[in-house]
Scaffold this motif. Structure first.
Motif, PDB file in Angstrom:
ATOM      1  N   PRO A  88       0.834  -1.213   0.000  1.00 48.63           N
ATOM      2  CA  PRO A  88       0.000   0.000   0.000  1.00 48.63           C
ATOM      3  C   PRO A  88       0.867   1.261   0.000  1.00 48.63           C
ATOM      4  N   PRO A  89       0.709   2.129  -0.996  1.00 49.21           N
ATOM      5  CA  PRO A  89       1.543   3.343  -1.067  1.00 49.21           C
ATOM      6  C   PRO A  89       1.472   4.203   0.192  1.00 49.21           C
ATOM      7  N   LYS A  90       0.296   4.279   0.830  1.00 47.95           N
ATOM      8  CA  LYS A  90       0.168   5.099   2.038  1.00 47.95           C
ATOM      9  C   LYS A  90       1.032   4.572   3.180  1.00 47.95           C
ATOM     10  N   THR A  91       1.342   3.278   3.126  1.00 47.88           N
ATOM     11  CA  THR A  91       2.201   2.679   4.146  1.00 47.88           C
ATOM     12  C   THR A  91       3.669   2.889   3.810  1.00 47.88           C
ATOM     13  N   PHE A  92       4.023   2.748   2.539  1.00 43.66           N
ATOM     14  CA  PHE A  92       5.428   2.699   2.134  1.00 43.66           C
ATOM     15  C   PHE A  92       6.007   4.057   1.744  1.00 43.66           C
ATOM     16  N   VAL A  93       5.206   4.911   1.111  1.00 41.82           N
ATOM     17  CA  VAL A  93       5.743   6.170   0.579  1.00 41.82           C
ATOM     18  C   VAL A  93       6.261   7.116   1.672  1.00 41.82           C
ATOM     19  N   PRO A  94       5.493   7.395   2.747  1.00 42.45           N
ATOM     20  CA  PRO A  94       6.000   8.356   3.743  1.00 42.45           C
ATOM     21  C   PRO A  94       7.363   7.998   4.345  1.00 42.45           C
ATOM     22  N   PRO A  95       7.631   6.736   4.759  1.00 40.39           N
ATOM     23  CA  PRO A  95       8.955   6.439   5.313  1.00 40.39           C
ATOM     24  C   PRO A  95      10.091   6.577   4.299  1.00 40.39           C
ATOM     25  N   ILE A  96       9.791   6.420   3.016  1.00 39.72           N
ATOM     26  CA  ILE A  96      10.814   6.609   1.982  1.00 39.72           C
ATOM     27  C   ILE A  96      10.984   8.097   1.688  1.00 39.72           C
ATOM     28  N   MET A  97       9.914   8.832   1.801  1.00 42.08           N
ATOM     29  CA  MET A  97       9.919  10.251   1.444  1.00 42.08           C
ATOM     30  C   MET A  97      10.511  11.138   2.545  1.00 42.08           C
ATOM     31  N   PHE A  98      10.187  10.831   3.800  1.00 42.28           N
ATOM     32  CA  PHE A  98      10.564  11.714   4.903  1.00 42.28           C
ATOM     33  C   PHE A  98      11.596  11.035   5.806  1.00 42.28           C
ATOM     34  N   ASN A  99      12.790  11.614   5.841  1.00 47.03           N
ATOM     35  CA  ASN A  99      13.885  10.989   6.581  1.00 47.03           C
ATOM     36  C   ASN A  99      14.081  11.622   7.956  1.00 47.03           C
ATOM     37  N   ASN A 100      15.029  11.044   8.682  1.00 53.27           N
ATOM     38  CA  ASN A 100      15.261  11.441  10.072  1.00 53.27           C
ATOM     39  C   ASN A 100      16.226  12.628  10.135  1.00 53.27           C
ATOM     40  N   CYS A 101      15.878  13.720   9.447  1.00 54.19           N
ATOM     41  CA  CYS A 101      16.781  14.869   9.383  1.00 54.19           C
ATOM     42  C   CYS A 101      16.755  15.687  10.666  1.00 54.19           C
ATOM     43  N   GLY A 102      15.812  15.407  11.567  1.00 55.17           N
ATOM     44  CA  GLY A 102      15.787  16.081  12.858  1.00 55.17           C
ATOM     45  C   GLY A 102      16.626  15.347  13.881  1.00 55.17           C
ATOM     46  N   ASN A 103      16.174  14.160  14.279  1.00 52.59           N
ATOM     47  CA  ASN A 103      16.852  13.395  15.329  1.00 52.59           C
ATOM     48  C   ASN A 103      18.305  13.073  14.999  1.00 52.59           C
ATOM     49  N   LEU A 104      18.565  12.676  13.743  1.00 48.05           N
ATOM     50  CA  LEU A 104      19.923  12.299  13.355  1.00 48.05           C
ATOM     51  C   LEU A 104      20.604  13.352  12.485  1.00 48.05           C
ATOM     52  N   GLN A 235      30.505  23.231  -2.391  1.00 46.90           N
ATOM     53  CA  GLN A 235      30.926  21.867  -2.098  1.00 46.90           C
ATOM     54  C   GLN A 235      30.440  21.393  -0.743  1.00 46.90           C
ATOM     55  N   ASP A 236      30.437  22.281   0.276  1.00 48.72           N
ATOM     56  CA  ASP A 236      30.000  21.862   1.609  1.00 48.72           C
ATOM     57  C   ASP A 236      28.514  21.529   1.630  1.00 48.72           C
ATOM     58  N   GLN A 237      27.716  22.260   0.834  1.00 45.23           N
ATOM     59  CA  GLN A 237      26.287  21.967   0.777  1.00 45.23           C
ATOM     60  C   GLN A 237      26.012  20.684  -0.015  1.00 45.23           C
ATOM     61  N   LYS A 238      26.845  20.395  -1.006  1.00 50.51           N
ATOM     62  CA  LYS A 238      26.722  19.125  -1.720  1.00 50.51           C
ATOM     63  C   LYS A 238      26.960  17.946  -0.768  1.00 50.51           C
ATOM     64  N   ALA A 239      27.946  18.103   0.107  1.00 50.11           N
ATOM     65  CA  ALA A 239      28.239  17.053   1.080  1.00 50.11           C
ATOM     66  C   ALA A 239      27.038  16.831   2.005  1.00 50.11           C
ATOM     67  N   LEU A 240      26.455  17.935   2.491  1.00 52.81           N
ATOM     68  CA  LEU A 240      25.281  17.828   3.360  1.00 52.81           C
ATOM     69  C   LEU A 240      24.110  17.186   2.622  1.00 52.81           C
ATOM     70  N   LEU A 241      23.968  17.500   1.342  1.00 46.64           N
ATOM     71  CA  LEU A 241      22.863  16.974   0.552  1.00 46.64           C
ATOM     72  C   LEU A 241      22.953  15.453   0.433  1.00 46.64           C
ATOM     73  N   LEU A 242      24.160  14.938   0.228  1.00 43.33           N
ATOM     74  CA  LEU A 242      24.321  13.491   0.114  1.00 43.33           C
ATOM     75  C   LEU A 242      24.058  12.812   1.453  1.00 43.33           C
ATOM     76  N   VAL A 243      24.541  13.414   2.545  1.00 36.93           N
ATOM     77  CA  VAL A 243      24.275  12.866   3.879  1.00 36.93           C
ATOM     78  C   VAL A 243      22.773  12.899   4.161  1.00 36.93           C
ATOM     79  N   PHE A 244      22.113  13.987   3.757  1.00 36.87           N
ATOM     80  CA  PHE A 244      20.658  14.093   3.917  1.00 36.87           C
ATOM     81  C   PHE A 244      19.961  12.943   3.193  1.00 36.87           C
ATOM     82  N   GLY A 245      20.417  12.639   1.982  1.00 36.59           N
ATOM     83  CA  GLY A 245      19.816  11.552   1.214  1.00 36.59           C
ATOM     84  C   GLY A 245      19.994  10.200   1.863  1.00 36.59           C
ATOM     85  N   ALA A 246      21.079  10.023   2.646  1.00 31.13           N
ATOM     86  CA  ALA A 246      21.383   8.725   3.245  1.00 31.13           C
ATOM     87  C   ALA A 246      20.681   8.489   4.574  1.00 31.13           C
ATOM     88  N   LEU A 247      20.002   9.505   5.109  1.00 27.65           N
ATOM     89  CA  LEU A 247      19.389   9.372   6.435  1.00 27.65           C
ATOM     90  C   LEU A 247      18.259   8.348   6.437  1.00 27.65           C
TER      91      LEU A 247
END
Length: 291
Positions: A88-104, A235-247
């Motif tokens: 079900p997309p409603k179950t799977f999409v939000p956890p893939i879409m929204f990462n832990n950019c606050g806590n971590l 370059q520093d923002q590119k680094a943050l962007l990749l880390v953001f993607g990996a969260l």
């Protein structure tokens, strides 16, 4: 390099594990502490970062757009994977879409790149947060009122911080220091609260949890790499962007799933296993971006 990555990640996971162990043994009720964190300490952190005289919003417009593309792109990737796997997309999409950019994400940015990384990560956090409390809520319940987002304290702090920064208002330094001290409470409390919250999760849907745990950072990093090709960033923002993607997936996904009764057990599995899998994916992201 390995020792450097371990030294960056160790404080994050040590505090989270401590929260988990305390949660298992003592079962503390952190509901009031978490509410204080979301209503007082996190808004203070956001306001202090944005109202700083060195913060210029125009410097972060491209980063905001890049973050938006990663969040939306991750959501589209989640929808496609959900359709292919008949989840079900409603179950799977939000956890893939929204990462832990606050806590971590916030503490990781500071530990990996220093205090100068706090402001750009706050900007990324707020882009994701705005989308989560608006589109994310609407996705789970189409009757949800999107304009309620303007009552979220961290959103109000964002508006206030930007207004102060754009107007060039210089806040009395002792007052700004007091606000910053309140904000400094939020990061360790978020990590500790994350550990305690994970004790409420279960791994009943192990296969789905593993699927989401891998899909979230892999899709996020691939989309981040693609976005870097079309958005001109320092370059520093590119680094943050990749880390953001990996969260990993945000714990807030589980809270939303519980609130809207959208298979919270399955979402809890994705969140729990995803945050454990961060021990594997975050070092990969840091190894790519650290000099």
């Amino acid at each position: 390099m390995l020792l450097r990555i371990v030294s960056i990640l160790f404080p994050l996971f040590a505090i989270t594990v401590l929260g988990y162990l305390v949660g298992k043994r003592l079962k503390p009720d952190l509901s009031h502490a978490n509410k204080l964190n979301m209503d007082v300490f996190v808004p203070a952190l956001v306001f202090a970062a944005l109202a700083n005289k060195d913060f210029r919003i125009v410097d972060f417009v491209p980063l905001s757009g890049a973050t938006f593309l990663i969040v939306v792109g991750s959501g589209l990737a989640g929808w496609l994977l959900a359709r292919l796997s008949r989840v079900p997309p409603k179950t799977f999409v939000p956890p893939i879409m929204f990462n832990n950019c606050g806590n971590l994400g916030l503490p990781l940015a500071v530990l990996a790149f220093g205090d100068v990384a706090l402001a750009p990560m706050v900007v990324m956090f707020m882009v994701s947060n705005l989308l989560h409390f608006s589109f994310g809520a609407w996705l789970l319940d189409h009757r949800s009122r999107i304009w309620n987002i303007w009552t979220v304290p961290s959103v109000l702090a964002t508006i206030a911080g930007l207004a102060v920064g754009i107007a060039g208002i210089e806040i009395w330094p002792p007052l700004l220091l007091a606000i910053k001290m309140l904000g400094d409470i939020s990061i360790p409390l978020m990590l500790f609260g994350l550990g305690v919250r994970l004790t409420d999760s279960n791994i009943s849907s192990i296969r789905l949890g593993l699927y989401g745990a891998v899909a979230r950072p892999v899709a996020g990093m691939l989309i981040a790499l693609a976005v870097m090709q079309v958005v001109d960033l320092p370059q520093d923002q590119k680094a943050l962007l990749l880390v953001f993607g990996a969260l990993p997936p945000a714990v807030l996904n589980y809270i939303f799933a519980e609130r809207y009764q959208q298979q919270p057990e399955a979402v809890a599995s994705i969140v729990l296993i995803g945050n454990v899998a961060a021990l594997f994916f975050l070092p990969i992201a840091l190894a790519i971006v650290l000099p």
